[in-house]
Design a protein around this motif. Structure first.
Motif, short mmCIF file in Angstrom:
data_model
loop_
_atom_site.label_atom_id
_atom_site.label_comp_id
_atom_site.label_asym_id
_atom_site.label_seq_id
_atom_site.Cartn_x
_atom_site.Cartn_y
_atom_site.Cartn_z
N SER A 143 19.24 23.81 5.32
CA SER A 143 18.43 23.80 6.25
C SER A 143 17.29 23.95 7.68
CB SER A 143 18.48 21.87 6.48
OG SER A 143 19.43 22.33 7.71
N LYS A 200 14.65 27.78 2.77
CA LYS A 200 14.38 27.42 1.42
C LYS A 200 15.60 28.91 1.63
CE LYS A 200 10.49 24.57 1.83
NZ LYS A 200 9.86 24.18 1.47
N SER A 221 10.73 27.27 8.30
CA SER A 221 11.32 25.86 6.68
C SER A 221 11.43 27.10 5.73
CB SER A 221 10.70 24.79 6.86
OG SER A 221 10.48 24.12 8.07
N GLN A 247 16.19 22.91 10.02
CA GLN A 247 18.04 22.35 11.04
C GLN A 247 18.63 23.34 11.61
OE1 GLN A 247 19.17 17.63 11.76
NE2 GLN A 247 20.22 18.22 13.53
#
Length: 242
Positions: A169, A164, A160, A171
């Motif tokens: 995302s 960013k 994550s 995913q």
């Protein structure tokens, strides 16, 4: 230690016998089949016909698989074996490459200026090239400094965190990492880093207190992923513009 001999080859030019390399690295002969399957056959960064060519041979009445490797690929395999023998074999290949490269005397001669005007133009061109190089270095230096600082850090980050920085995302980033071979496709839907990614110290897999796998990215891995996907995005945007 007996070093592997180089042999002439039509496609690979100078080839290295994979089994000779394996023995030179001091690896266990009983693990040959597993080693070549992982490092040659399943190596996503090795191209058949360019980096290696396979062939079968009979040894003591038994049929066995062997390969001819390019010097560059053989050098990479030697570098993966982090032992004194691996370093010696790697240096041996570097010396082979050095001796096979064209010497300075074989380089095409540069035409010398025939008069003052030509000499002045040559000097002006050299100044322009030097100025352009210095300007490019000034632009690149912050990025180089950032990469050096980040790569030296021992901090681990999550998928994550990396997503960013790419304005994606987690995913979407995971989908990209599957496409790029960072995750072992044979283990999907479970996300397990491929052997080469772990071996390069780009990532680590740890267990949480609940016993779940947690994928973590090293700072060197973060640089690798961000650079790779950023470059891919540039290529895609360039094609769309056309």
């Amino acid at each position: 230690m007996k070093l592997p001999k180089l042999q002439q080859h039509k496609e690979l030019k100078h080839a290295v016998d994979a089994k000779e390399l394996y023995r030179s690295l001091g690896l266990n002969t009983a693990h040959w089949a597993k080693w070549h399957a992982r490092n040659i056959d399943s190596n996503e960064f090795a191209i058949k016909g360019t980096d290696y060519q396979g062939f079968t041979q009979w040894v003591n009445g038994n049929k066995t698989q062997n390969y001819l490797l390019s010097i560059e690929f053989a050098k990479k395999l030697a570098m993966q074996v982090k032992t004194e023998m691996g370093e010696r074999v790697r240096n041996y290949f570097l010396e082979c490459e050095r001796r096979m490269s064209p010497s300075i005397t074989q380089q095409p001669a540069v035409a010398l200026p025939q008069n003052y005007i030509e000499a002045l133009e040559a000097h002006l061109q050299a100044v322009k090239e030097k100025t352009a190089l210095e300007h490019q270095l000034q632009i690149s230096q912050p990025k180089i400094d950032f990469h050096d600082t980040v790569a030296a850090s021992s901090v681990l980050v999550t998928i994550s965190d990396v997503a960013k920085k790419l304005n994606m995302s987690a995913q979407a980033l995971n989908v990209k990492l599957i496409e790029l071979g960072v995750y072992d496709k044979r283990r999907l839907p479970k996300k397990v880093f491929n052997h080469w990614f772990l071996q390069k110290s780009y990532g680590q897999m740890k267990l949480t207190k609940q016993g779940r796998d947690r994928n973590l990215i090293t700072q060197a891995g973060q640089i690798y992923i961000i650079d790779l996907i950023s470059e891919q995005m540039k290529l895609v945007s360039g094609k769309e513009a056309v």
